[in-house]
Design an enzyme around this catalytic site. Structure first.
Site, PDB file in Angstrom:
ATOM      1  NE  ARG A 296      -3.985  -2.151   1.646  1.00 35.82           N
ATOM      2  CZ  ARG A 296      -5.295  -2.506   2.222  1.00 35.82           C
ATOM      3  NH1 ARG A 296      -5.468  -2.050   3.571  1.00 35.82           N
ATOM      4  NH2 ARG A 296      -6.095  -3.373   1.857  1.00 35.82           N
ATOM      5  CE1 TYR A 440      -1.619  -0.624  -7.833  1.00 34.42           C
ATOM      6  CE2 TYR A 440      -1.773  -2.259  -9.608  1.00 34.42           C
ATOM      7  CZ  TYR A 440      -1.133  -1.273  -8.952  1.00 34.42           C
ATOM      8  OH  TYR A 440       0.015  -0.632  -9.497  1.00 34.42           O
ATOM      9  CD  GLU A 441      -1.402  -4.526  -3.355  1.00 33.68           C
ATOM     10  OE1 GLU A 441      -1.846  -5.191  -2.228  1.00 33.68           O
ATOM     11  OE2 GLU A 441      -0.961  -5.086  -4.117  1.00 33.68           O
ATOM     12  N   GLY A 442      -6.430  -2.850  -2.566  1.00 26.45           N
ATOM     13  CA  GLY A 442      -7.440  -2.458  -1.591  1.00 26.45           C
ATOM     14  C   GLY A 442      -8.069  -0.899  -2.355  1.00 26.45           C
ATOM     15  CD  GLN A 447      -6.080   1.347   0.985  1.00 25.74           C
ATOM     16  OE1 GLN A 447      -5.296   1.644   2.090  1.00 25.74           O
ATOM     17  NE2 GLN A 447      -5.811   0.229   0.328  1.00 25.74           N
TER      18      GLN A 447
END
Lengths: 598, 598
Positions: A296, A440-442, A447
């Protein structure tokens, strides 16, 4: 023709003047990172970014990756060669401990380098980027044998890594995942299932690919409590480290995406593939979070990177393109028209991007330094405080800098007018590439929920109180300095807004959690503005001190810092009031309609 | 699979309940547009959009246009067939006077229809869209002979039209243009030069293409005062209307663009092509502005269209995708997870899009009605007032609805998470297509300058004062109605902000015009929020009246209007204060840095 120049002087200003990196030379690896050494390393990184990676950015986007009938994947022309140069330069292991083949230098320095390389070629840099995440997970949770088997090759870059989380029906909600792991007599597992959106899942750059895969051991509890993490190498690894047979994992397809065409985003099929448990059984999410948190930060970094390269190209175009006359009279009377940089609306765009890029860079490096302190400081309390703040700001860095990275790539494209819409001019690619960083990555909504629903309340709000105190103290300490009082006053207003919004959540979201969800995205951006404002106030202080010390060589640079700081405080910071107002309207209205009514 | 359903009921609500179209049946063409007739026409338009145009939207994007070695251009598979169906349905001439082969119906109805067709297939609709702009210019400035020669065929759609303004070195600043026109003995001209970014410049859909081309007659004054407008047909037209030899105009290339792949954006080369002056010599910009103003409304419409189709697909996905549980407890306990529409952050996105789409539709149709009144009313004063407001709000409609159209296409894409980034799911296309609307027909920064620099001060501010009065009167008339007071109070706050900002310009931009440029984009958005808020207040009033009249069949529809109105006023309207604050910071800080310092 697109252009890129690594902003080395600005990085040095943040590292030396704002963060005072020298003060941390008691931390392992920091003593080696002398100012001269840092400057030399950044200079080399700039060369790598500008001369090796950047020239392949546009061609890589146009060519994309190709999956062949046998399931192999070719990366675009020149990519393997550039990757080898990057790998051989030792860049992957810059901050990895020396015992595993790395250089043990600060992660902060690594982040500074990655800003350049990601700006120059985001798709290419994702291949080693995923490897770095996998290295972090193995370092944190792998057995000694696993470290011995995998780390050296990954740090060298002859093997790469991946993260396998998502399945067709499950992204955010990992509790739904179905990939299964069946224990074998020899202690290994047979992994079966399908994973999608696997970046760098298959390619032609490395001898082996080390997949980290979330799966459910037969009989494990339902939901997130029954998920374990496995290492699944593409080629089996012998005891001597030699490569053996192909494992039962293959790339079933590559996705046809809006951007990052040069990175292979794969559907990965696991068909009784041999896997090795990493970390404890059913604690896979825990282990995966080590990778995710680092990832992140890296995605927030990509937001800064793409905004920077888009900005640089907008500046070049705005200086060059002649169109219309300045509202205050011709500025280039010898030409048929003035360069468009004379127009206030173009200035507004350029200054907005600049103000976010410079503060974003500081935010990134400040966060990276927290990570170094959290991992390397000897004092337990110091480690804990740094870790608290790192954990708190990671979703903000990811969510805010990627939302803004995309918004500003669009803004930079707009400076080009119709020429920005033509692929050959490069701006479209920055926009299309930047778009994925918000997802991506959440996804950024996740977040925001992570921030509001998890990070705020952790340990009784210890982290958020510490950060509010740090910023409040800064305002207090500098409020009587007439050169800084404008900045601290504006920052204090923003701080008051984020504190009031935090209080509002405490009062209204306990009984009715939808009130937290309804305000989460606004809160993330409100908090982001305050952190970026804090960075600007710190930069203004450093610039003021530099000018007071009579730094003639950097005088214009430092004066421009103060102008940009002022712009941020005047134009951007007032947004905190709007964000707070929105949060305080709560969830009621937005939850009223039935799902069918939309 | 992407989906689209024309929002006929919502259009009918705006036309009948909000605008009260029946009240205008004294205008030419309006008497024919009875409520039943309108409903029938919208129903047919919906069918055309959903069944003929929409199925080709994704395939058209993927295939794109092809230029062949001989300079001809093929549109994607199925496009000509669909275009023929549209053409044969008589849609192009819906609002064109009957004497030129049209149906003479209200332009307002035409705009309602075009919202659907542009949503369903923006690229395809640009072919007849450009024709409509050319028709408008010929109607306004063509000689009787030109009208006779060209209009019938263009209204039928067997010939199409284009606008040729931009050259490689000149976009916004048309004064720089170089294409030259040399007078011939027979009264025609030989046109020579290169035009770029010509939408629908060459294609295989029509028998002839009527290019409207800006060029400079030899010896004409420099700058914008020496530009004339010419008709340059692709094939020469005989006196009997038959097609003759190929004229000296050809497509040199088609652009490789970020989106609208199915529309051929051409480089057009003019090599002593025969052209005919339209309108007066050196008054070409004047004539072109007729097309541009209409085109700007059409582009604002595209912003509404693309936001609507993106929203509909986000809704469908949010109802269907199961992920996580509602913060207030499971909503679909029989399933493994809840549909994501239960999550407040998803609701926030959907409600935001919905609030802009419904108000945007009202804004569009309200503007179109001003255009009808301006062109058709018998009372001179009524015509003038309508024309004033049309002229004032055109840049706002174009700038705000396309900025928001793009922003909300991105927001809709975000609802899909990773699946939104995959081309096959269709969301990427909406984002890529929407992006051009912020750029063409005058980039949005230019719309903002047009508003602040030209439209505000026109006739001593007559237009802006009239509109402020109209909105202020509405607030005053309804402020004691307890069902409406919340809405009028919020609207009044916004009105106060835009009035204060207008006053600020009067005080600070006369002496220092950069202060106008520095605040122009914020002002355009501030004004847009107030106009959209006005639309919401009007819609709330209409909904309240409908409910009071006991309309049971539409009860839920009308109640949902009030909820969405409230959402807009609570969450969106407060942005006016931020916009005003930014405007009032002026130009000084942003103009400080030297061009080299960026």
């Amino acid at each position: 023709m697109p252009t890129y120049k690594a902003p080395v002087n600005d990085t040095l200003f943040v590292l030396n003047d704002v963060l005072g990196l020298e003060r941390y030379n008691n931390l392992p690896g920091f003593a080696d990172a002398t100012p001269d050494m840092i400057e030399a390393i950044l200079g080399e990184a700039a060369k790598m970014a500008e001369e090796v990676l950047f020239p392949l950015n546009y061609s890589g986007d146009q060519e994309g990756c190709t999956r062949h009938a046998d399931g192999t994947v070719s990366t675009p022309k020149g990519f393997k060669h550039a990757y080898d140069a990057y790998r051989e330069g030792g860049w992957i292991g810059l901050a990895v401990p020396q015992e595993f083949g790395g250089q043990g230098l600060p992660y902060t320095l690594h982040a500074a380098v990655c800003e350049y390389t990601s700006a120059a070629n985001m798709s290419l840099m994702m291949y080693p980027g995923l490897t770095q995440g996998a290295i972090a997970a193995i370092l944190a949770h792998g057995s000694d044998e696993q470290k011995k088997t995998y780390l050296q090759k990954m740090v060298e870059g002859t093997w790469s890594g991946t993260m396998n989380l998502t399945e067709p029906h499950c992204g955010t909600d990992l509790g739904l995942l179905r990939t299964k792991a069946v224990p074998q007599a020899d202690g290994s597992y047979k992994i079966t299932g399908q994973k999608i959106f696997i970046s760098a899942g298959e390619h032609d750059m490395t001898d082996n690919i080390v997949h980290l895969v979330l799966a459910r051991i037969e009989g494990a509890p339902e939901g997130t409590r029954g998920i374990s993490l496995f290492i699944v190498p593409k080629f089996m690894v012998g005891e001597d480290g030699s490569l053996g047979a192909r494992n039962g994992v293959s790339c079933g397809a590559i996705e046809h995406k809006m951007g990052i065409h040069a990175n292979a985003t794969c559907v990965m099929n696991y068909d009784e593939a041999t896997g090795y448990l990493i970390g404890a059984e059913n604690r896979g999410l825990n282990a995966m979070f080590v990778m995710m948190n680092e990832a992140r930060v890296s995605v927030g970094l990509q937001g800064v990177s793409v905004a920077e390269i888009a900005y640089q190209n907008a500046v070049a175009y705005a200086r060059d393109r002649l169109q219309g006359r300045s509202l205050s009279g011709p500025k280039a009377p010898d030409k048929k028209a003035d360069p468009i940089i004379v127009h206030p609306d173009i200035r507004r765009s350029l200054m907005t991007m600049r103000a976010f890029n410079e503060a974003g860079r500081a935010f990134l490096l400040w966060t990276a330094l927290k990570s170094d302190i959290a991992h390397r400081a000897t004092d337990e309390k110091e480690r804990q405080t740094a870790d608290d703040i790192l954990s708190l700001v990671t979703p903000i860095l990811k969510g805010v800098m990627t939302d803004k990275g995309f918004e500003h790539a669009v803004m930079a494209q707009q400076v080009f007018g119709g020429h920005g819409y033509i692929e050959e001019n490069g701006m479209s690619q920055y926009v299309r590439d930047a778009r994925i960083t918000m997802i991506y990555e959440g996804a950024n909504g996740i977040q925001a929920l992570d921030l509001v629903g998890r990070k705020l309340g952790l340990n009784g709000g210890r982290a958020v109180m510490a950060l509010f105190k740090e910023i409040g103290d800064f305002c207090e300490e500098n409020r009587n300095d007439e050169k800084l009082s404008f900045f601290t006053k504006q920052l204090k207003k923003g701080l008051n807004d984020v504190q009031a919004a935090t209080m509002w959540f405490m009062q209204h979201a306990m009984a009715k959690p939808d009130n937290a969800g309804a305000g989460s995205t606004d809160y993330m951006h409100l908090f982001g503005l305050v952190v970026l404002g804090y960075m600007w106030a710190k930069m203004a202080k450093a610039a003021t001190e530099g000018l007071a010390a009579g730094e003639t060589a950097r005088e214009e640079f430092l004066r421009n810092k103060l102008v940009t700081a002022r712009f941020f405080m005047e134009r951007i910071m007032p947004e905190t009031a709007l964000r707070k107002a929105r949060i305080e309207t709560g969830a009621e209205t937005m939850m009223t309609l039935s799902a069918e009514a939309f």
